[in-house]
Design an enzyme around this catalytic site. Sequence first.
Site, mmCIF file in Angstrom:
data_model
loop_
_atom_site.group_PDB
_atom_site.id
_atom_site.type_symbol
_atom_site.label_atom_id
_atom_site.label_comp_id
_atom_site.label_asym_id
_atom_site.label_seq_id
_atom_site.Cartn_x
_atom_site.Cartn_y
_atom_site.Cartn_z
ATOM 1 N N GLU A 53 -5.397 -0.250 -2.797
ATOM 2 C CA GLU A 53 -4.593 0.840 -1.780
ATOM 3 C C GLU A 53 -4.381 0.547 -0.630
ATOM 4 O O GLU A 53 -5.535 0.318 0.315
ATOM 5 C CB GLU A 53 -5.413 2.470 -1.566
ATOM 6 N N CYS A 55 -3.108 5.611 6.742
ATOM 7 C CA CYS A 55 -2.114 4.907 6.066
ATOM 8 C C CYS A 55 -0.945 5.006 5.557
ATOM 9 O O CYS A 55 0.200 4.309 5.393
ATOM 10 C CB CYS A 55 -3.188 4.191 4.898
#
Length: 484
Positions: free
Chosen positions: A233, A267
């Site tokens: 991720e 993010c």
Amino acid sequence: MTDNTQNINEHMPHQTSSIAHTAEEMRAQFEHLQALSRTQPINDWATRETQLDNLEMMLSDNQASFASAISADFGYRSESETQFAELFPSFTGISHAKKHGKKWMKPQRAPISTLYMPAHNEIQPQPLGVVGIMVPWNYPLFLAVGPMIDALAAGNRIMIKMSEAAPKFAQTFADAVARYFSSDMICVVLGEVDIAVAFSELPFDHLLYTGSTAVGKKVMAAAAPNLTPVTLELGGKSPVIVLDDANLESAVNRVMMGKTLNAGQTCIAPDYVLIPRRYHESFIQAAKDWMDKHYPDIEHNPDYSRIINGAQFERVKGYLNALPSEQVYALTSIEANSETRLMPPVIVREPALDSEVMDNEIFAPILPLIHYETLDDAIHLVNSRPRPLALYVFGEHQGDIEQVRNRTVSGGLCVNEVLMHVAQHDLPFGGVGDSGTGVYHGKAGFERLSHMKPVFVQAKLNGMNLLLPPYGGLFKKAMALFLK
């Protein structure tokens, strides 16, 4: 809330330490968990549900201490943000897994060709064994607990490497895990980068890493000799496309929320905005008005967080120093403060596409604003860059929205919203290309951290013996029929 540790530990076997500080302790604990996963696989729902209950109680009992430790690591982090962005999705994720996990783990019938009937096909989920989780510093609670939920629901044992950039929370979390879980189930690993490197080299049954693309490549390389499957991720520059017919006030409201949450250290934060040129001045003014309304007196505002450390602060400050001053528009009257690591939001108008602020994931409350002439131009710009972790589009015209949906590839997409797809437990979450590989959350995470074993079950009465040698006339007729 009441501390449930005593009740949990009464049902625990005698345990060695659940915390590893050295490479030797880490490897020993891995070998212990791996051996257990081979001899005592967790195939029943009752045990898995108990582990999820323990995780839920650990979060419930330690909310205040977790938030306090995170704030200490950041120099200041809003407790409300920790509740909203970390605790809330963690609790709802556990609830979702407890509600659906028993069904997920049951063997499922799969379709079978009529040629093989009356046999039938099944898919049987099985625990992988030992799952490694590498946690980043920006959301150190949710990005530890989220993968833990999926791993526990799938019946796995876990090792977690906490971020060395958030040491106070890492120690607080490790101590809590040691109180609520047996070392036969979970081990938390503390230490610096060298320990993280050694962690990524362990032969896990699956390794999940959350962090930067550059480090993600190193993690994948370290896992490769063991053929360890990985879920990465990663980050990337998540663009916003504001369509010509968008409600500008609504777009500014959602984009600024996403850009200021955790001081932009997210993010999937909106990284840059593509917008028709005629909206530039209006967008900047609306963003200033939004800041005045939602973060008045930002310097002393209890809702606004700080940059995690001095190195990150100087990195971001360097991006701004490299830009012509006339491109940078302050949204408050406060200047960045290196001592307190307060970084007030700014808009950067029309930065060069090869500038640092456009080349790197910003991870701070800096918002580049870039004009486009046609929607084709905006889509081309997105597609000419590495595939993003998230893409956001604001507008009303369904044909234009469909163009963005169908002509771009991103880890996730939100229409007239930002960030919220990460909190949907019925949606998979993950990246694509440079922004990651593999997905998790909810059923997708359960399946990612399970072996979905195919099972073919033959019926007592079947025709397979008719296809054995010597191959006679009946066989040849069957092949002639099948091979047309």
